[in-house]
Design a protein around this motif. Structure first.
Motif, PDB file in Angstrom:
ATOM      1  N   VAL A 100      48.015 -13.819 -37.225  1.00  0.00           N
ATOM      2  CA  VAL A 100      47.162 -14.807 -36.573  1.00  0.00           C
ATOM      3  C   VAL A 100      45.944 -14.169 -35.900  1.00  0.00           C
ATOM      4  CG1 VAL A 100      49.167 -16.272 -36.189  1.00  0.00           C
ATOM      5  CG2 VAL A 100      48.427 -14.727 -34.384  1.00  0.00           C
ATOM      6  N   ALA A 101      45.912 -12.857 -35.836  1.00  0.00           N
ATOM      7  CA  ALA A 101      44.847 -12.172 -35.098  1.00  0.00           C
ATOM      8  C   ALA A 101      43.479 -12.354 -35.737  1.00  0.00           C
ATOM      9  CB  ALA A 101      45.171 -10.683 -34.959  1.00  0.00           C
ATOM     10  N   THR A 102      43.408 -12.369 -37.091  1.00  0.00           N
ATOM     11  CA  THR A 102      42.099 -12.474 -37.736  1.00  0.00           C
ATOM     12  C   THR A 102      41.453 -13.828 -37.453  1.00  0.00           C
ATOM     13  OG1 THR A 102      43.173 -13.189 -39.788  1.00  0.00           O
ATOM     14  CG2 THR A 102      42.664 -10.850 -39.559  1.00  0.00           C
ATOM     15  N   ALA A 103      42.261 -14.882 -37.401  1.00  0.00           N
ATOM     16  CA  ALA A 103      41.712 -16.196 -37.094  1.00  0.00           C
ATOM     17  C   ALA A 103      41.329 -16.297 -35.620  1.00  0.00           C
ATOM     18  CB  ALA A 103      42.722 -17.279 -37.454  1.00  0.00           C
ATOM     19  N   LEU A 223      30.241  -2.059 -39.549  1.00  0.00           N
ATOM     20  CA  LEU A 223      28.951  -2.143 -40.235  1.00  0.00           C
ATOM     21  C   LEU A 223      28.940  -3.123 -41.407  1.00  0.00           C
ATOM     22  CD1 LEU A 223      27.954   1.642 -40.349  1.00  0.00           C
ATOM     23  CD2 LEU A 223      27.061  -0.130 -38.815  1.00  0.00           C
ATOM     24  N   PHE A 224      30.072  -3.311 -42.082  1.00  0.00           N
ATOM     25  CA  PHE A 224      30.034  -3.996 -43.371  1.00  0.00           C
ATOM     26  C   PHE A 224      30.943  -5.206 -43.507  1.00  0.00           C
ATOM     27  CE2 PHE A 224      29.046   0.529 -44.228  1.00  0.00           C
ATOM     28  CZ  PHE A 224      27.724   0.359 -44.643  1.00  0.00           C
ATOM     29  N   MET A 225      31.750  -5.534 -42.512  1.00  0.00           N
ATOM     30  CA  MET A 225      32.635  -6.684 -42.643  1.00  0.00           C
ATOM     31  C   MET A 225      32.107  -7.891 -41.885  1.00  0.00           C
ATOM     32  SD  MET A 225      36.524  -5.100 -42.665  1.00  0.00           S
ATOM     33  CE  MET A 225      37.227  -6.686 -43.171  1.00  0.00           C
ATOM     34  N   ASP A 226      32.682  -9.057 -42.154  1.00  0.00           N
ATOM     35  CA  ASP A 226      32.231 -10.314 -41.554  1.00  0.00           C
ATOM     36  C   ASP A 226      33.401 -11.085 -40.952  1.00  0.00           C
ATOM     37  OD1 ASP A 226      29.542 -10.011 -42.749  1.00  0.00           O
ATOM     38  OD2 ASP A 226      30.617 -10.371 -44.628  1.00  0.00           O
ATOM     39  N   ASN A 227      33.075 -11.902 -39.959  1.00  0.00           N
ATOM     40  CA  ASN A 227      34.016 -12.872 -39.406  1.00  0.00           C
ATOM     41  C   ASN A 227      33.774 -14.222 -40.075  1.00  0.00           C
ATOM     42  OD1 ASN A 227      35.094 -11.057 -37.417  1.00  0.00           O
ATOM     43  ND2 ASN A 227      33.271 -11.407 -36.169  1.00  0.00           N
ATOM     44  N   LEU A 228      34.846 -14.946 -40.374  1.00  0.00           N
ATOM     45  CA  LEU A 228      34.732 -16.286 -40.948  1.00  0.00           C
ATOM     46  C   LEU A 228      35.026 -17.325 -39.875  1.00  0.00           C
ATOM     47  CD1 LEU A 228      36.481 -15.889 -44.426  1.00  0.00           C
ATOM     48  CD2 LEU A 228      34.055 -15.686 -43.857  1.00  0.00           C
ATOM     49  N   GLY A 229      34.121 -18.278 -39.752  1.00  0.00           N
ATOM     50  CA  GLY A 229      34.280 -19.279 -38.714  1.00  0.00           C
ATOM     51  C   GLY A 229      35.338 -20.312 -39.000  1.00  0.00           C
ATOM     52  N   ASP A 230      35.692 -20.504 -40.282  1.00  0.00           N
ATOM     53  CA  ASP A 230      36.650 -21.567 -40.625  1.00  0.00           C
ATOM     54  C   ASP A 230      38.043 -21.034 -40.910  1.00  0.00           C
ATOM     55  OD1 ASP A 230      35.932 -20.244 -42.894  1.00  0.00           O
ATOM     56  OD2 ASP A 230      35.606 -22.031 -44.126  1.00  0.00           O
ATOM     57  N   GLN A 231      38.333 -19.800 -40.493  1.00  0.00           N
ATOM     58  CA  GLN A 231      39.688 -19.277 -40.661  1.00  0.00           C
ATOM     59  C   GLN A 231      40.620 -19.941 -39.663  1.00  0.00           C
ATOM     60  OE1 GLN A 231      39.311 -14.847 -40.786  1.00  0.00           O
ATOM     61  NE2 GLN A 231      41.027 -15.023 -42.198  1.00  0.00           N
ATOM     62  N   LYS A 232      41.778 -20.350 -40.135  1.00  0.00           N
ATOM     63  CA  LYS A 232      42.763 -20.976 -39.263  1.00  0.00           C
ATOM     64  C   LYS A 232      44.135 -20.384 -39.540  1.00  0.00           C
ATOM     65  CE  LYS A 232      40.392 -25.432 -38.872  1.00  0.00           C
ATOM     66  NZ  LYS A 232      40.500 -26.903 -39.113  1.00  0.00           N
ATOM     67  N   ALA A 233      44.729 -19.833 -38.505  1.00  0.00           N
ATOM     68  CA  ALA A 233      46.105 -19.333 -38.588  1.00  0.00           C
ATOM     69  C   ALA A 233      46.590 -19.135 -37.161  1.00  0.00           C
ATOM     70  CB  ALA A 233      46.176 -18.020 -39.353  1.00  0.00           C
ATOM     71  N   ASP A 234      47.662 -19.753 -36.817  1.00  0.00           N
ATOM     72  CA  ASP A 234      48.219 -19.588 -35.482  1.00  0.00           C
ATOM     73  C   ASP A 234      49.735 -19.632 -35.570  1.00  0.00           C
ATOM     74  OD1 ASP A 234      48.886 -22.333 -35.683  1.00  0.00           O
ATOM     75  OD2 ASP A 234      46.955 -22.891 -34.824  1.00  0.00           O
ATOM     76  N   LEU A 235      50.368 -19.421 -34.436  1.00  0.00           N
ATOM     77  CA  LEU A 235      51.830 -19.403 -34.436  1.00  0.00           C
ATOM     78  C   LEU A 235      52.398 -20.773 -34.778  1.00  0.00           C
ATOM     79  CD1 LEU A 235      52.519 -17.097 -31.377  1.00  0.00           C
ATOM     80  CD2 LEU A 235      52.675 -16.528 -33.804  1.00  0.00           C
ATOM     81  N   ARG A 236      51.637 -21.833 -34.477  1.00  0.00           N
ATOM     82  CA  ARG A 236      52.098 -23.168 -34.855  1.00  0.00           C
ATOM     83  C   ARG A 236      52.107 -23.323 -36.373  1.00  0.00           C
ATOM     84  NH1 ARG A 236      48.182 -26.834 -31.325  1.00  0.00           N
ATOM     85  NH2 ARG A 236      46.791 -25.170 -32.032  1.00  0.00           N
ATOM     86  N   ALA A 237      51.079 -22.758 -37.022  1.00  0.00           N
ATOM     87  CA  ALA A 237      51.047 -22.798 -38.484  1.00  0.00           C
ATOM     88  C   ALA A 237      52.218 -22.020 -39.065  1.00  0.00           C
ATOM     89  CB  ALA A 237      49.718 -22.225 -38.989  1.00  0.00           C
TER      90      ALA A 237
END
Length: 479
Positions: A100-103, A223-237
């Motif tokens: 869940v950390a990436t989301a 330097l080269f990676m991106d964050n995605l704004g629409d990522q969803k993952a949590d402990l409830r999922a």
């Protein structure tokens, strides 16, 4: 052509905002061809590098034990099997929060952190190996710290799952996982190089190299990676995904594939070293001979993982998985025969037995890699099929639900699968602690488990479909 240019400009503008992409739709073919594929590939490359280093640090104690003669460190074979089981356990448990950390924090941000945190166990291992007078408890605690490297797999796989379209997930997830898995043979090769050149008294060199590599992985992610704004993952999922019976089945099968890969990766060198010592080698000779062979299995298992994913894309995850377990049962049978002969002859047939044992283990590594790829391919396929049955949602909402559920199960299955590695080392420890002081009993346990996996895979994914509570079409579940 005008649409493609517009899509490309939009994606580039989103990327320019501090490595942040607000709306990512991998299933949009126009956007994918206009620049999305390039962005996904760049993130995949650095995800592989960071996960690769994580696996190396996670398995670093499988190398350190080769530098630990019993007369110097006071730890016997049973103690060493337990020592390498500890980071396996911690790494497996950490895969759940890492999922869940990436989301929560962003794929790029978490990759930077997860690479930098690897410096802690690496430094602690370096210090401890230079001071062998510490207690066994101290060694256990430092080995536990190396478990943070095992969590990287879950966050990396969840992140890459969000970047790639359904039609390419088997390949992308297989490549990402395989590139990470190959961190195990690489650290073992480095150990071999050190032992072959300066002997089994300089383990700090291995640690020093990884202090550099962890830093490089963190810098590259920044330097080269991106964050995605629409990522969803949590402990409830994750709680929701466990309502589905298929989630538990996939997790169980992953014990047989990934659990075998990581468990044998940590234990293979020790099994070889024990056999070489029994054959009359000195501690230094046994360490060198074991290191010369031990890396081959994890290397082949890592290379075969993306192949398993590609085969699953074409043939079906269920079909590849069941035949993989059939072959793994036969490989375990080779180990059983070799161990039984060795026990009966009291080591008189040691040369032939050693050859058969090495071939049996190599077969298990190669096959477990194929199974890793095919089992993980089933995860997005299962939830893609389930998403089609959701009422009141449009295509984008179904795709988002499928990604969320797939990401949650990737983490949970990874955690459960890693526990299989703990089990392998504990079974081997118990087997060597018994009256026979051999691994034959453990080989029987492994073979029996693979038979159970065959039955479950066939019953759930390959048996002719019938009305069921979840009603997942066979063609999707095995895609």
């Amino acid at each position: 052509m005008t649409t493609s240019i517009a899509e490309k400009e939009t994606l580039q503008a989103k990327f320019a905002r501090k490595h942040y992409i607000a709306d990512w739709d991998a299933e949009n073919v126009d956007a994918w061809e206009a620049g999305g594929e390039r962005i996904a590939r760049r993130n995949l490359i650095w995800s592989v590098i960071a996960e690769h280093v994580g696996f190396s640090v996670w398995s670093i104690w499988s190398v350190m034990v080769l530098f630990m003669p019993t007369e110097v460190y006071g730890i016997d074979a049973a103690g060493k099997f337990f020592l390498v089981a500890v980071p396996t356990l911690i790494g497996s448990v950490l895969r759940i929060p890492y999922t869940v950390a990436t989301a929560r924090f962003g794929g790029r941000n978490w990759t930077i952190f997860s690479a930098l945190i690897l410096l802690v166990p690496t430094l602690a291992t370096l210090y401890l190996m230079l001071n062998p007078g510490f207690s066994y408890t101290a060694f256990l605690l430092v080995a536990a710290l190396a478990g943070v490297g095992g969590g990287n797999f879950a966050s990396s796989m969840t992140n890459i799952n969000a970047f790639y379209p359904q039609r390419l997930k088997g390949w992308a997830l297989g490549l990402n996982a395989g590139g990470g898995n190959i961190g195990v043979p690489v650290v073992q090769l480095l150990g071999l190089l050190v032992i072959a050149t300066v002997g089994n008294t300089e383990p700090w060199i291995v640690c020093a190299v990884y202090l550099v590599l962890c830093s490089v992985a963190a810098l590259g992610a920044a330097l080269f990676m991106d964050n995605l704004g629409d990522q969803k993952a949590d402990l409830r999922a994750m709680g929701e995904v466990l309502r589905f019976g298929h989630s538990w089945v996939v997790s169980f099968l992953y014990i047989g594939t990934f659990g075998s890969f990581i468990g044998f990766s940590f234990a293979f060198g020790q099994v070889l070293q024990i056999n070489f010592l029994a054959g009359g080698d000195t501690a230094a000779q046994a360490a060198l001979h074991a290191a010369q062979i031990a890396f081959i299995g994890p290397l082949l298992g890592s290379i075969s993982r993306p192949i398993g994913g590609m085969l699953a894309d074409r043939v079906g995850g269920g079909r590849i998985t069941v035949w993989t377990f059939v072959a793994m049962t036969l490989a375990a049978g080779v180990l059983i025969v070799a161990g039984t002969i060795d026990d009966a002859t009291d080591g008189a047939a040691s040369g032939a037995v050693m050859t058969a044992m090495v071939l049996g283990f190599i077969g298990l590594f190669l096959l477990s890699g194929l199974g890793n790829g095919s089992v993980y391919k089933m995860i997005p396929s299962i939830f893609e099929a389930k998403a089609q049955g959701l009422d009141g949602l449009d295509r984008a909402e179904r795709a988002a639900w499928s990604r969320t559920m797939s990401g949650a199960l990737i983490g949970f299955a990874g955690a459960i699968g890693g526990l299989g590695g703990v089990g392998i080392n504990l079974v081997l420890r118990a087997s060597y602690s018994g009256a026979a002081q051999s691994a034959t009993l453990a080989f029987w346990v492994f073979g029996a488990f693979y038979l159970v996996c065959i039955a479950i895979t066939w019953a759930v994914f390959l048996r002719p479909p019938r009305p069921a509570a979840e009603n997942v079409p066979t063609t999707h579940a095995t895609a």
